[in-house]
Design an enzyme around this catalytic site. Structure first.
Site, PDB file in Angstrom:
ATOM      1  N   HIS A  46      37.189  43.401  35.233  1.00 11.73           N
ATOM      2  CA  HIS A  46      38.433  43.258  34.466  1.00 11.73           C
ATOM      3  C   HIS A  46      38.532  44.294  33.343  1.00 11.73           C
ATOM      4  O   HIS A  46      39.496  45.047  33.249  1.00 11.73           O
ATOM      5  CB  HIS A  46      38.500  41.880  33.816  1.00 11.73           C
ATOM      6  CG  HIS A  46      38.210  40.728  34.731  1.00 11.73           C
ATOM      7  ND1 HIS A  46      36.962  40.171  34.883  1.00 11.73           N
ATOM      8  CD2 HIS A  46      39.029  40.023  35.532  1.00 11.73           C
ATOM      9  CE1 HIS A  46      37.012  39.171  35.729  1.00 11.73           C
ATOM     10  NE2 HIS A  46      38.252  39.051  36.145  1.00 11.73           N
TER      11      HIS A  46
HETATM   12  C1  BDR Z   1      38.364  38.237  31.040  1.00 12.77           C
HETATM   13  O1  BDR Z   1      37.632  37.082  30.622  1.00 12.77           O
HETATM   14  C2  BDR Z   1      36.369  37.450  30.158  1.00 12.77           C
HETATM   15  O2  BDR Z   1      35.409  36.504  30.503  1.00 12.77           O
HETATM   16  C3  BDR Z   1      36.095  38.822  30.720  1.00 12.77           C
HETATM   17  O3  BDR Z   1      35.230  39.547  29.874  1.00 12.77           O
HETATM   18  C4  BDR Z   1      37.470  39.434  30.778  1.00 12.77           C
HETATM   19  O4  BDR Z   1      37.818  40.035  29.558  1.00 12.77           O
HETATM   20  C5  BDR Z   1      38.768  38.064  32.479  1.00 12.77           C
HETATM   21  O5  BDR Z   1      39.596  36.948  32.623  1.00 12.77           O
END
Ligand code: BDR
Ligand code: CA
Length: 335
Positions: free
Chosen positions: A258
């Site tokens: 992500h």
């Molecule tokens: C996001 O949630 C976090 O756990 C990850 O680092 C990312 O930023 C994804 O939904």
């Protein structure tokens, strides 16, 4: 690609210190297009104290020539109680690094006396907005509490910021922490809504694109074998628990990247197909708290609700992966 005619773009990374955050930080440090001025830290995946320690740990491994300032920010969401993701990122938010031993049973990641700057993240954000104005990009990788707090304190100053590239939301796909919501928006929906209605240009890198870029465990292990650098070893170690979560819950052994994708799309906007929409964040829903709701009707209310966000709906992964490999694995002489 980003316009480099005026030199690298001043950047602030705002992060909650998790596993994919770590990869994103390393990419940003190694990207010649970006000038990482500071890293501001927020509670999210883990408490803010530990998140700041994790960021400093990443810097100690990546060893940039001029390390950015690391400043701690908000300890809890604007309104709601704290909610973390230690079950996914590990108890320390970074894959439980204390588990790893080297020859002679010595700790591979011994505890280090690392302390963040005494400056508060909100002050750092406002100072950067004043100094760099519209040349500044803020890339957010966690809940938007720090950014919203800076806006609430001094909206006029924050409105000078050129753009905010945000990893968060899920516009056309289901959420990941609930059926409706992506984690960063779910943790602090009130802050996300403050940012969406701030008037600052926002590019939203949500699950719509993040879930199109799964990183297989095998790729991490192959890279470590090919180039057994300290960074490659760290990536293999810190992603172990995170990737096991996806293996056990989503049926593939690997993880979504992500936060690295937000950095990638900042560097090369052409990676993503985007649409300008009016987007709001549900702050009160019984089942839908943190949902990012975009008006995608044919007959939109453009006059009453003009577009406030450029949302990424598709990504060219064939172009993203070579950039990811180059910025993450290469033992670069970063700037
Ligand atoms: C996001 O949630 C976090 O756990 C990850 O680092 C990312 O930023 C994804 O939904
Ligand atoms: Ca994150």
């Amino acid at each position: 690609m980003s316009d480099m005619s005026n030199g690298p773009i001043p950047i602030i990374l705002d992060t909650d210190g998790g596993v994919d955050d770590a990869m994103a930080i390393i990419m940003a440090l190694n990207a010649p297009q970006l000038d990482l001025k500071a890293i501001t830290v927020v509670a999210g995946n883990i408490e803010v104290e530990q998140a700041a320690y994790n960021v400093l740990r990443v810097l100690s491994i990546a060893q940039p020539n001029s390390p950015p300032l690391v400043a701690k920010g908000c300890e809890r969401p604007l309104v709601r109680p704290p909610f973390n993701a230690a079950g996914i990122h590990g108890a320390d938010g970074l894959g439980e690094l204390h588990r790893f031993k080297d020859a002679g049973d010595t700790a591979r990641y011994p505890h280090l006396p690392l302390t963040p700057s005494s400056q508060n993240a909100i002050d750092v954000l406002l100072e950067a907005a004043r100094t760099y104005g519209e040349t500044l990009t803020i890339i957010t990788l966690g809940p938007l509490t720090n950014i919203a707090t800076a806006i609430q304190r001094d909206a006029e100053t924050m409105q000078r910021v050129g753009q905010i590239v945000t990893m968060g939301g899920a516009v056309t796909v289901p959420g990941n922490i609930s059926a409706a919501a992506e984690f960063n928006f779910f943790v602090d929906p009130d802050a996300a809504q403050v940012v969406m209605e701030s008037g600052i240009p926002v590019v939203l890198v949500g699950l719509d694109v993040a879930m199109k870029a799964p990183l297989p465990r095998q790729a991490v292990e192959d890279n470590l074998r090919r180039q057994p650098t300290q960074v490659a070893q760290f990536i293999a170690d810190c992603t172990e628990i995170y990737m096991a979560f996806y293996r056990d819950n989503e049926g593939f052994h690997g993880c979504y990247v992500h936060d690295p994708l937000a950095v990638g799309i900042m560097i090369d906007r052409g990676l993503a197909q985007t649409e300008r929409v009016h987007l709001v964040v549900e702050t009160e829903g019984r089942f839908t708290t943190g949902m990012s709701l975009a008006d995608r009707r044919d007959r939109r209310d453009e006059a009453g609700n003009p577009p406030n966000v450029e949302v990424c709906l598709d990504v060219d992964t064939e172009r993203f992966w070579p950039m990811f490999d180059e910025l993450l694995w290469q033992p670069l002489g970063n700037h």
